[in-house]
Design an enzyme around this catalytic site. Structure first.
Site, PDB file in Angstrom:
ATOM      1  N   CYS A 212       0.870  -1.180   0.000  1.00 27.37           N
ATOM      2  CA  CYS A 212       0.000   0.000   0.000  1.00 27.37           C
ATOM      3  C   CYS A 212       0.905   1.227   0.000  1.00 27.37           C
ATOM      4  O   CYS A 212       2.124   1.102  -0.098  1.00 27.37           O
ATOM      5  CB  CYS A 212      -1.012  -0.010   1.149  1.00 27.37           C
ATOM      6  SG  CYS A 212      -0.418   0.394   2.802  1.00 27.37           S
TER       7      CYS A 212
ATOM      8  N   HIS B 150      15.010 -12.775  12.825  1.00 22.83           N
ATOM      9  CA  HIS B 150      14.771 -12.547  14.249  1.00 22.83           C
ATOM     10  C   HIS B 150      13.307 -12.616  14.647  1.00 22.83           C
ATOM     11  O   HIS B 150      13.014 -12.909  15.815  1.00 22.83           O
ATOM     12  CB  HIS B 150      15.334 -11.196  14.672  1.00 22.83           C
ATOM     13  CG  HIS B 150      16.821 -11.131  14.587  1.00 22.83           C
ATOM     14  ND1 HIS B 150      17.526 -10.003  14.946  1.00 22.83           N
ATOM     15  CD2 HIS B 150      17.755 -12.030  14.185  1.00 22.83           C
ATOM     16  CE1 HIS B 150      18.831 -10.214  14.767  1.00 22.83           C
ATOM     17  NE2 HIS B 150      18.979 -11.437  14.297  1.00 22.83           N
TER      18      HIS B 150
END
Length: 144
Positions: free
Chosen positions: A67, A100
């Protein structure tokens, strides 16, 4: 890139151009387009929720949402319990989101990066493995 990957992709009108370009750029993987299908003004949740549902259900390995700022689609996708959607504007952030945080949806801000950067981000996201270990403990604490 792993050709067996199943990718769900979606955008609102502000991310339509990059979504279309990414669809054509990713022909070697199985990509399903959840819309929008033109530049008519739309509401980003109408596309972010179906992509998030598809990834959360396990039917798809990863999602790509585009977007204008990436904020709306990321906020919407992250309402889903099994989704970890990350806004990425650099390939290094995409790598860290995967390594992570075990992110499963990458959110691209079309109005703020180049198409070449978007492609590099998606490639990094789709080719980086989750490190597990201490990160798995942290990811396990994310859900409410």
């Amino acid at each position: 890139m792993n050709t067996a990957l199943k990718i769900a992709i979606g955008s609102d009108h502000a991310g339509f151009a990059y979504k279309q370009a990414l669809l054509h750029w990713l022909p070697q993987v199985n990509v399903t387009d959840f819309g929008t299908h033109d530049t008519t003004s739309t509401d980003y949740p109408d596309f972010a929720h179906p992509v998030a549902n598809a990834v959360e259900s396990g039917e798809f390995d990863f999602g790509i949402l585009v977007c204008g700022s990436a904020n709306g689609v990321a906020i919407t996708a992250n309402k889903h319990q099994g989704i970890r959607a990350a806004i990425c504007w650099l390939p290094e952030l995409a790598a860290l989101a995967r390594k992570h945080n075990n992110a499963n949806i990458v959110c691209i801000p079309e109005r703020f990066i180049s198409l070449n950067d978007a492609k590099a981000i998606v490639e990094q996201f789709l080719t980086t493995e989750f490190e597990g270990g201490r990160h798995a403990t942290r990811v396990g604490k994310m859900s409410c």
